[in-house]
Scaffold this active site. Structure first.
Site, PDB file in Angstrom:
ATOM      1  N   ASN A  14       0.827  -1.203   0.000  1.00  0.00           N
ATOM      2  CA  ASN A  14       0.000   0.000   0.000  1.00  0.00           C
ATOM      3  C   ASN A  14       0.872   1.268   0.000  1.00  0.00           C
ATOM      4  O   ASN A  14       0.721   2.149  -0.860  1.00  0.00           O
ATOM      5  CB  ASN A  14      -0.879  -0.094   1.258  1.00  0.00           C
ATOM      6  CG  ASN A  14      -1.972   0.943   1.335  1.00  0.00           C
ATOM      7  OD1 ASN A  14      -2.138   1.575   2.375  1.00  0.00           O
ATOM      8  ND2 ASN A  14      -2.746   1.119   0.278  1.00  0.00           N
TER       9      ASN A  14
ATOM     10  N   LYS B  93       4.690   4.371  17.302  1.00  0.00           N
ATOM     11  CA  LYS B  93       3.318   4.908  17.211  1.00  0.00           C
ATOM     12  C   LYS B  93       2.330   3.812  16.831  1.00  0.00           C
ATOM     13  O   LYS B  93       1.136   3.919  17.130  1.00  0.00           O
ATOM     14  CB  LYS B  93       3.263   6.111  16.271  1.00  0.00           C
ATOM     15  CG  LYS B  93       3.597   5.826  14.805  1.00  0.00           C
ATOM     16  CD  LYS B  93       2.413   5.389  13.991  1.00  0.00           C
ATOM     17  CE  LYS B  93       2.832   4.872  12.629  1.00  0.00           C
ATOM     18  NZ  LYS B  93       1.755   4.237  11.882  1.00  0.00           N
TER      19      LYS B  93
HETATM   20  N1  LIG Z   1       0.233   1.741   4.337  1.00  0.00           N
HETATM   21  C1  LIG Z   1       0.488   2.899   4.929  1.00  0.00           C
HETATM   22  O1  LIG Z   1      -0.396   3.778   5.016  1.00  0.00           O
HETATM   23  C2  LIG Z   1       1.841   3.172   5.448  1.00  0.00           C
HETATM   24  C3  LIG Z   1       2.763   2.170   5.690  1.00  0.00           C
HETATM   25  N2  LIG Z   1       4.002   2.461   6.176  1.00  0.00           N
HETATM   26  C4  LIG Z   1       4.993   1.409   6.437  1.00  0.00           C
HETATM   27  O2  LIG Z   1       5.512   0.938   5.197  1.00  0.00           O
HETATM   28  C5  LIG Z   1       5.943  -0.423   5.352  1.00  0.00           C
HETATM   29  C6  LIG Z   1       5.365  -1.236   4.202  1.00  0.00           C
HETATM   30  O3  LIG Z   1       3.969  -1.224   4.301  1.00  0.00           O
HETATM   31  P1  LIG Z   1       2.977  -1.278   3.066  1.00  0.00           P
HETATM   32  O4  LIG Z   1       3.625  -0.797   1.818  1.00  0.00           O
HETATM   33  O5  LIG Z   1       1.749  -0.556   3.510  1.00  0.00           O
HETATM   34  O6  LIG Z   1       2.724  -2.833   2.899  1.00  0.00           O
HETATM   35  P2  LIG Z   1       1.317  -3.624   2.951  1.00  0.00           P
HETATM   36  O7  LIG Z   1       1.008  -3.974   4.353  1.00  0.00           O
HETATM   37  O8  LIG Z   1       0.295  -2.882   2.181  1.00  0.00           O
HETATM   38  O9  LIG Z   1       1.591  -4.903   2.068  1.00  0.00           O
HETATM   39  C7  LIG Z   1       2.266  -6.019   2.454  1.00  0.00           C
HETATM   40  C8  LIG Z   1       3.391  -6.224   1.467  1.00  0.00           C
HETATM   41  O10 LIG Z   1       4.185  -7.310   1.905  1.00  0.00           O
HETATM   42  C9  LIG Z   1       4.457  -8.137   0.790  1.00  0.00           C
HETATM   43  N3  LIG Z   1       4.757  -9.483   1.237  1.00  0.00           N
HETATM   44  C10 LIG Z   1       3.896 -10.457   1.631  1.00  0.00           C
HETATM   45  N4  LIG Z   1       4.581 -11.565   1.968  1.00  0.00           N
HETATM   46  C11 LIG Z   1       5.891 -11.259   1.796  1.00  0.00           C
HETATM   47  C12 LIG Z   1       7.091 -11.985   2.001  1.00  0.00           C
HETATM   48  N5  LIG Z   1       7.089 -13.239   2.453  1.00  0.00           N
HETATM   49  N6  LIG Z   1       8.265 -11.371   1.732  1.00  0.00           N
HETATM   50  C13 LIG Z   1       8.283 -10.106   1.297  1.00  0.00           C
HETATM   51  N7  LIG Z   1       7.190  -9.359   1.084  1.00  0.00           N
HETATM   52  C14 LIG Z   1       6.004  -9.941   1.346  1.00  0.00           C
HETATM   53  C15 LIG Z   1       3.225  -8.048  -0.062  1.00  0.00           C
HETATM   54  O11 LIG Z   1       3.520  -8.443  -1.376  1.00  0.00           O
HETATM   55  C16 LIG Z   1       2.904  -6.567   0.047  1.00  0.00           C
HETATM   56  O12 LIG Z   1       3.636  -5.840  -0.887  1.00  0.00           O
HETATM   57  C17 LIG Z   1       5.456  -0.868   6.741  1.00  0.00           C
HETATM   58  O13 LIG Z   1       6.535  -0.832   7.650  1.00  0.00           O
HETATM   59  C18 LIG Z   1       4.420   0.179   7.116  1.00  0.00           C
HETATM   60  O14 LIG Z   1       4.328   0.396   8.525  1.00  0.00           O
HETATM   61  C19 LIG Z   1       4.393   3.751   6.418  1.00  0.00           C
HETATM   62  C20 LIG Z   1       3.536   4.787   6.168  1.00  0.00           C
HETATM   63  C21 LIG Z   1       2.194   4.592   5.685  1.00  0.00           C
HETATM   64  O1  LIG Z   2       1.942   4.638   9.257  1.00  0.00           O
HETATM   65  C1  LIG Z   2       0.844   4.929   8.867  1.00  0.00           C
HETATM   66  C2  LIG Z   2       0.406   6.311   8.660  1.00  0.00           C
HETATM   67  O2  LIG Z   2       1.440   7.228   8.831  1.00  0.00           O
HETATM   68  C3  LIG Z   2      -0.146   3.862   8.592  1.00  0.00           C
HETATM   69  O3  LIG Z   2      -0.501   3.262   9.776  1.00  0.00           O
HETATM   70  P1  LIG Z   2      -1.216   1.846   9.748  1.00  0.00           P
HETATM   71  O4  LIG Z   2      -0.172   0.822   9.385  1.00  0.00           O
HETATM   72  O5  LIG Z   2      -1.778   1.658  11.113  1.00  0.00           O
HETATM   73  O6  LIG Z   2      -2.280   1.945   8.690  1.00  0.00           O
END
Ligand SMILES: NC(=O)C1=CN([C@@H]2O[C@H](COP(=O)(O)OP(=O)(O)OC[C@H]3O[C@@H](n4cnc5c(N)ncnc54)[C@H](O)[C@@H]3O)[C@@H](O)[C@H]2O)C=CC1
Ligand SMILES: O=C(CO)COP(=O)(O)O
Length: 451
Positions: free
Chosen positions: A123, A314
């Site tokens: 995401n 957080k």
């Molecule tokens: N979604 C948000 O609004 C925000 C997320 N973040 C941080 O960004 C980081 C990434 O989160 P998102 O992009 O939201 O991911 P996500 O939670 O949307 O997606 C999960 C990801 O992990 C991958 N995945 C699943 N199994 C896997 C495996 N075995 N090995 C490697 N990858 C695998 C999936 O393909 C997918 O791309 C996290 O640390 C999150 O806290 C930071 C700011 C905002």
């Molecule tokens: O880090 C985030 C917003 O800054 C997203 O938080 P969540 O992983 O709880 O959706």
């Protein structure tokens, strides 16, 4: 204007409560420090492989007649400004596709271009791909192609990478948002990273260690990295920041980007702010160009550890906010959880890391991210559902998030583990009660009773 970063030190808690300090001001210095740490504790501990590898790299650099890894510090020691990347590349003796000294003397040096890649495509990974993909075409000095590593999966019989490369949309993790066509989905992480000068790590934190191991020795020696990952790593060695994990494995400078940035809102181009924590001002300058847009306003602070700890912790507080929402306790109670959470985040950061700045907690990565995550985040939403449905968090994560991952649950477990190993749980009553409600069947109402 980006100011020079002070030296950050992290305190690493080891088994038998030994306290070791490692410097993280530069890869070379960190390597030496890590090596010294390893040597000084050799009788008590098995030396960490990463620390051993770092020591030998740093020692090689010192002993070599033209020490490549010391190029930048040498320029600084001579009171010269750090050379631009091409000069740095020359000093480091990089491979032949780079400009050569001969080329430079003939004034035929090709323009040095930064090449960014993304490791992750969830995401947030996809929302940030939209920004980076566009920015590399709007600023000089960047290669236009941005490779994005995708953990391959099949969607209705078609590979996700193929869907992204034809529809220019990540239909699973960020549907209905077009990605720039210069963002290219790649299923192989080494192929994604091997020619990049800027590695953007944006995977759920539980996967970063395995990815780093695949990349050891497979990236450009002049690469720099930035972590957008909100989490920490806990092992028998103690607590490690994700940025330090990347640095220890890949021997590159690592900045971090954290902020009040719910991915779907950023992808919709709704205005928000974010914070880059850096230790090398040159890198901060390049990274700001890569991420800043009028709707995604980047501030830079010389505090990697402070920014990163805010981003990780957080998510625990967000679970607490979700419990309070599930109990229908109202906004005053939630505000109290947010305030107490901020205090514990700050206390934890300062207890475990020296050099963390008070001001960092007032940046987007601090109080603003707490507010947004405790309102609209996934951790909050799933924690609320745990109270209203009685189902465990891991079950709800699968049911509600369509493959997206919670970071708060694992972080709550990891932080609790560190606190209980150090007999510190009584100093962090909010983090502790959130862990117990999440994993020890403590009734959610204890969120206020145990404070
Ligand atoms: N979604 C948000 O609004 C925000 C997320 N973040 C941080 O960004 C980081 C990434 O989160 P998102 O992009 O939201 O991911 P996500 O939670 O949307 O997606 C999960 C990801 O992990 C991958 N995945 C699943 N199994 C896997 C495996 N075995 N090995 C490697 N990858 C695998 C999936 O393909 C997918 O791309 C996290 O640390 C999150 O806290 C930071 C700011 C905002
Ligand atoms: O880090 C985030 C917003 O800054 C997203 O938080 P969540 O992983 O709880 O959706």
């Amino acid at each position: 204007m980006i100011t020079k970063a002070p030296q950050h030190c992290c305190r690493l808690f080891l088994p038998r409560t030994r306290l070791v300090t490692t410097s993280s001001i530069s890869p070379c210095r960190a390597a030496l420090q890590a090596g010294r740490t390893t040597l000084s504790t050799r009788n008590n501990l098995t030396a960490a492989p990463a620390a051993r590898r770092s020591l030998s790299t740093a020692t090689d650099a010192l002993l070599s007649p033209r020490p490549p890894a010391l190029a930048a510090p040498a320029f600084r020691a001579a009171n010269l400004s750090v050379p631009p990347r091409p000069a740095l590349a020359l000093a480091r003796g990089l491979h032949s596709s780079r400009p050569t000294l001969l080329d430079a003397s003939k004034s035929t040096m090709t323009q040095y271009k930064e090449k960014a890649c993304l490791i992750g495509s969830g995401n947030w990974g996809s929302a940030i791909a939209k920004i980076v993909g566009r920015n590399v075409t709007e600023h000089d000095g960047f290669d236009r192609e941005v490779k994005m590593w995708v953990f391959e999966e099949m969607i209705n019989g078609e590979k996700l990478t193929e869907i992204i490369n034809t529809k220019h949309e990540n239909v699973k993790y960020l549907p209905n948002i077009k990605l720039p066509p210069n963002v290219k989905a790649v299923p192989d992480v080494v192929e994604t990273c091997h020619d990049a000068t800027v590695l953007i790590f944006v995977v759920p934190h539980q996967f970063v260690k395995g990815i780093c191991q695949k990349l050891v020795g497979r990236i450009r020696p002049d690469a720099r990295a930035i972590s957008l990952i909100k989490g920490v790593d806990v092992s028998a060695m103690g607590l490690t920041l994700v940025s330090d994990l990347i640095k220890q494995n890949l021997n590159v400078d690592v900045s971090v980007l954290m902020g009040a940035n719910i991915a779907n809102e950023v992808a919709a181009e709704n205005f928000c702010e974010t914070t880059i924590g850096y230790s090398d001002p040159d890198n901060a300058e390049v990274l700001k160009k890569l991420f800043h847009t009028p709707y995604f306003r980047v501030s830079t602070v010389p505090d990697v550890a402070g920014v990163e700890i805010c981003g990780a912790l957080k998510n625990i507080v967000a679970l607490g906010a979700g419990f309070v929402d599930g109990l229908r306790y109202g906004d005053n109670t939630k505000a109290a959880i947010i305030r107490l959470g901020l205090l514990e985040m700050k206390k934890f950061a300062k207890m475990f890391y020296s050099g963390v700045r008070d001001e960092t907690f007032l940046e987007s990565c601090g109080v603003a991210d707490l507010i947004t995550t405790c309102s609209g985040g996934r951790n909050r939403r799933v924690a609320e559902a745990m109270v209203t449905t009685g189902k465990p968090l891991d079950v709800l994560e699968k049911e509600m998030l369509n493959g997206q991952k919670l970071q708060g649950t694992l972080t709550a477990k990891e932080v609790y583990e560190i606190l209980s190993r150090q007999n510190l749980t009584h100093e962090f009553p909010l983090f502790t009660v959130i862990y117990r409600i999440s994993f020890e069947s403590l009734p959610a109402s204890h969120i206020v009773r145990d404070l």
